[in-house]
Design a protein around this motif. Structure first.
Motif, PDB file in Angstrom:
ATOM      1  N   LYS A  32     -38.115 -24.677 -14.973  1.00 41.46           N
ATOM      2  CA  LYS A  32     -37.606 -24.805 -13.606  1.00 41.46           C
ATOM      3  C   LYS A  32     -36.730 -23.607 -13.229  1.00 41.46           C
ATOM      4  O   LYS A  32     -36.829 -23.077 -12.112  1.00 41.46           O
ATOM      5  N   VAL A  62     -39.013 -20.537 -12.687  1.00 40.54           N
ATOM      6  CA  VAL A  62     -39.812 -20.632 -11.458  1.00 40.54           C
ATOM      7  C   VAL A  62     -38.915 -20.490 -10.220  1.00 40.54           C
ATOM      8  O   VAL A  62     -39.264 -19.775  -9.275  1.00 40.54           O
ATOM      9  N   SER A  63     -37.746 -21.155 -10.228  1.00 43.77           N
ATOM     10  CA  SER A  63     -36.845 -21.066  -9.067  1.00 43.77           C
ATOM     11  C   SER A  63     -36.427 -19.624  -8.813  1.00 43.77           C
ATOM     12  O   SER A  63     -36.409 -19.157  -7.668  1.00 43.77           O
ATOM     13  N   PRO A  99     -42.043 -22.807  -2.421  1.00 43.06           N
ATOM     14  CA  PRO A  99     -43.169 -23.595  -2.943  1.00 43.06           C
ATOM     15  C   PRO A  99     -44.290 -23.762  -1.929  1.00 43.06           C
ATOM     16  O   PRO A  99     -45.466 -23.793  -2.303  1.00 43.06           O
ATOM     17  N   GLU A 134     -41.165 -30.802 -10.251  1.00 38.96           N
ATOM     18  CA  GLU A 134     -39.908 -30.175 -10.667  1.00 38.96           C
ATOM     19  C   GLU A 134     -39.689 -28.840  -9.952  1.00 38.96           C
ATOM     20  O   GLU A 134     -38.558 -28.386  -9.806  1.00 38.96           O
ATOM     21  N   TRP A 135     -40.771 -28.231  -9.516  1.00 35.24           N
ATOM     22  CA  TRP A 135     -40.674 -26.931  -8.843  1.00 35.24           C
ATOM     23  C   TRP A 135     -40.730 -27.055  -7.318  1.00 35.24           C
ATOM     24  O   TRP A 135     -40.781 -26.046  -6.605  1.00 35.24           O
ATOM     25  N   GLN A 161     -46.703 -19.443 -14.925  1.00 35.65           N
ATOM     26  CA  GLN A 161     -45.560 -19.999 -15.654  1.00 35.65           C
ATOM     27  C   GLN A 161     -45.917 -20.258 -17.104  1.00 35.65           C
ATOM     28  O   GLN A 161     -47.006 -20.755 -17.399  1.00 35.65           O
TER      29      GLN A 161
END
Lengths: 141, 392
Positions: free
Chosen positions: B269, B272-273, B283, B305-306, B377
Motif C-alpha cells: 500500500k 502504490v500510494s 486510482p 487497499e489501493w 506492483q
C-alpha cells in the motif's frame, strides 16, 4: 511416556509454569508493545524510550484466521512420516499480540475463525534419537 | 528529477528449461530488450539487476555481473539488488533513479531465475538466533499456508466463496492463452480449478502460482534519448520502494501486534500510494494493473487497499468480468504469475514489459482497449514492496 525424553524445539520460546503453559516474550514498559519471541529493543518507531521487560503470554486467545496445510512443509520444518495435514493459525491474545502457531482440534476440518483457543505444548515430531520434540500450539476447544 | 522513458522491453518465455543456464535466459531477454530499444550493448551506461538467491550470480546474487561478462565486460557499473520477490521492482527503482537523477542516459534493468523444485525454503543459516529459521522449525509455514490464512480471514469477513476464488484463476488462464511468453496457455474451466488439489485451505493447486524459470529486461533512458528513437515513448512516470509498517497485522516472524483497523500488506500500500503521488495520478486514472498474484487472494485484497474499488467489492467485480482486459478494472492481462509461474526476482521486470506492450497497443488478443496508465506492483519476503506507474 515420560517428560524426560521431551525436548523443546527451541530454548526460551515457551515454558510449562505453575499456572500452565506460557509463551516467553517481552513487553515495552513505555509503549506496552508486546513481543514474541523476546526482543532486544522496542520496534515501535513511535516509542520514545525502549524499556523491554520479560513477559509471559497465554493461555487464552481468539483465532483471527487459519489454514489447513495439505502438503509437507519444506526444510528445515520437520514432521513425522506419514505426513498428516495440519492446521496453522494466527491467534490474537488479549495483550495485543497476534501469534503464528500450529492449531490443534479433535477435527481440524471443523476449526472456525473467531473460535476460542488455548495454548498447549505438544509433540511436533520424533527425532532421530527417538525423543519427542515439542513445540507450542493452540488448541481449539 | 528528469523524465524517464521505457525505451525497450524483452522477455525470455517462462517455463522449465533444463538445457539452458540462467545466463542463457538472461542474455535472450537482454538481447530482445536492446533490439526493441534500437540500441547496442556498448551504449548501456549502467546495469541494475535483481539478485537471485537460487541460481547464477556466483552464489552471491551477482547476477548483474554475470550478464555484463556475457555481453562484454567494458567496465560498466553494476548494481545487484536483493528484496525477495520484490527484487525486480527494486532493480527497476534503481534504474529509474540513475536516469531521473541525470547520472546516466541509458540503463539496463533485468531479472532472471532458474528455480529449484518444490516449495521455496525461506531460511538460511540453521541457528535459533535466526528468526526465520526459528519460525520454520517451531511452526513450519510454507508460502501457500501464509496466503491461505489471509484468504480464510477474507472469506470470514466478506463471505468470499470458493467459486469466486476459482473464477480468478479461470480469468488468468483465459488471458494467458493469448500470451506466447506464458508457461501455461490452456484454458481452465471453473470445474478444473475447483477439482484441483487443496494445497493450503482454502487455496487449491490452480489458485497459487507454481515456480518457473524465466527472464525479463527493460532499457530505461532519458527523454532526450527517447525522442531520438520514437515519437510515442512510454514513460516510467514513477517507481517506488517501501517496507512494511510495524503496526501491520500480518506477522512476518512468529508474531505481530494486533493492528487497529484493517492494516495488512502495508509495504504494498505504501509503495502504490507513493507511486500514485509521484506520478500525479489516482486510482481512477489507472487503465490496467499488473499485480503480484502469487495467489488469487491478492487480486481481491489489493484493489481495495489501493483505492481501485470499495472494500469487499472485488468479488463482485470478478464475477461481472470487470477484471478482464475489456472490463472496468483490468487485472493481469498478461495471465499473471498464476499462468507464468513465479521466477521470483524476474517478476518485477516482467510486469514492466507487459505494461509497455499494453500502452503501445502491442498486446494482441489480450489488449486492454485504449490503455493509457498502467500500475505494476511487487511484494517480497522481508516486507519489501515496490510499485511503478507507466504512462503514454
Amino acid at each position: 511416556m515420560t517428560t524426560s525424553n521431551q525436548i523443546p524445539v527451541a530454548e526460551g520460546l515457551f515454558a510449562e509454569t505453575a499456572d500452565g503453559p506460557r509463551l516467553l516474550g517481552s513487553k515495552c514498559a513505555t509503549c506496552e508493545t508486546p513481543y514474541f519471541p523476546k526482543a532486544a529493543i522496542c520496534h515501535n518507531p513511535n516509542c520514545s524510550d525502549s524499556k523491554l521487560e520479560d513477559a509471559e503470554f497465554g493461555p487464552n486467545g481468539t483465532l483471527w484466521s487459519y489454514t489447513v496445510q495439505y502438503y509437507p512443509p519444506p526444510p528445515p520444518a520437520k514432521y513425522d512420516e506419514p505426513f498428516e495435514p495440519y492446521a496453522l493459525g494466527l491467534i490474537d491474545l488479549p495483550e495485543g499480540l497476534r501469534v503464528l502457531s500450529k492449531v490443534t482440534a479433535d477435527d481440524i476440518e471443523a476449526i472456525e475463525v473467531g473460535g476460542n483457543v488455548q495454548l498447549v505444548i505438544e509433540k511436533l515430531h520424533t527425532n532421530a534419537d527417538g525423543n519427542e520434540v515439542v513445540t507450542f500450539k493452540f488448541r481449539q476447544s | 528529477m528528469r523524465d524517464v522513458a521505457v525505451l525497450g522491453v524483452g522477455m525470455h518465455p517462462w517455463g522449465k528449461f533444463e538445457d539452458k543456464s540462467i545466463t542463457d535466459l538472461s542474455r535472450e531477454a537482454v538481447e530482445a530488450a536492446l533490439r526493441d530499444a534500437g540500441i547496442a550493448w556498448p551504449e548501456i551506461e549502467a546495469v541494475s539487476a535483481a539478485s537471485s538467491r537460487f541460481s547464477g550470480g556466483k552464489g552471491w546474487g551477482l547476477n548483474g555481473n554475470d550478464i555484463v561478462e556475457e555481453m562484454g565486460s567494458n567496465g560498466v557499473p553494476v548494481y545487484n539488488l536483493s528484496a525477495g520477490c520484490a527484487a525486480g521492482g527494486n532493480a527497476l527503482n534503481i534504474g529509474y533513479t540513475l536516469v531521473a537523477s541525470g547520472l546516466y542516459d541509458r540503463v539496463l534493468v533485468f531479472g532472471a531465475e532458474k528455480m529449484p523444485k518444490g516449495m521455496i525454503q525461506t531460511s538460511g543459516v540453521e541457528e535459533e538466533t535466526d528468526p526465520e529459521y526459528l519460525r520454520q522449525i517451531s511452526v513450519g509455514m510454507p508460502g501457500p499456508a501464509f496466503w491461505g490464512m489471509l484468504c480464510t480471514q477474507r472469506m470470514d469477513e466478506y463471505g468470499t466463496t470458493e467459486e469466486q476464488l476459482a473464477r480468478i484463476a479461470v480469468k488468468a488462464h483465459e488471458n494467458a492463452v493469448h500470451n506466447e511468453n506464458a508457461r501455461f496457455r490452456q484454458k481452465f474451466t471453473l470445474e478444473d480449478v475447483l477439482n484441483s488439489k487443496m494445497v493450503s485451505y482454502p487455496l487449491r493447486l490452480y489458485e497459487i502460482c507454481p515456480i518457473s524459470d524465466g527472464a525479463a529486461a527493460v532499457v530505461l533512458c532519458s527523454a532526450e534519448v527517447a525522442r531520438k528513437h520514437t515519437t510515442r515513448p512510454v514513460w516510467l512516470a514513477s517507481s517506488t520502494v517501501a517496507t512494511y509498517r510495524y503496526d501491520d497485522g500480518i506477522p512476518r516472524g512468529l508474531a505481530s501486534v494486533v493492528p487497529k483497523g484493517r492494516t495488512l500488506h502495508s509495504e504494498a500500500k505504501l509503495a502504490v500510494s507513493k507511486a500514485f503521488d509521484d506520478a500525479g495520478v489516482g486510482p481512477k486514472d489507472v487503465s490496467l494493473v499488473e499485480l503480484q498474484d502469487n495467489t488469487v487472494y491478492y487480486e481481491l485484497a489489493f484493489p481495495e487497499e489501493w483505492g481501485l474499488c470499495e472494500p469487499g467489492e472485488a468479488e463482485s467485480l470478478v464475477e461481472k468480468g470487470e477484471t478482464t482486459p475489456v472490463g472496468s478494472m483490468p487485472i493481469n492481462p498478461s495471465g499473471g504469475f498464476l499462468s507464468f509461474g513465479e521466477a521470483t526476482t524476474a517478476m518485477g521486470v516482467f510486469q514492466i514489459c507487459e505494461l509497455a506492450w499494453q500502452l503501445r497497443g502491442e498486446a494482441g488478443e489480450r489488449q486492454v482497449p485504449n490503455a493509457k496508465v498502467g500500475l505494476a506492483q511487487t511484494l517480497g519476503l522481508g516486507g519489501n514492496g515496490t510499485a511503478a506507474i507507466l504512462k503514454r
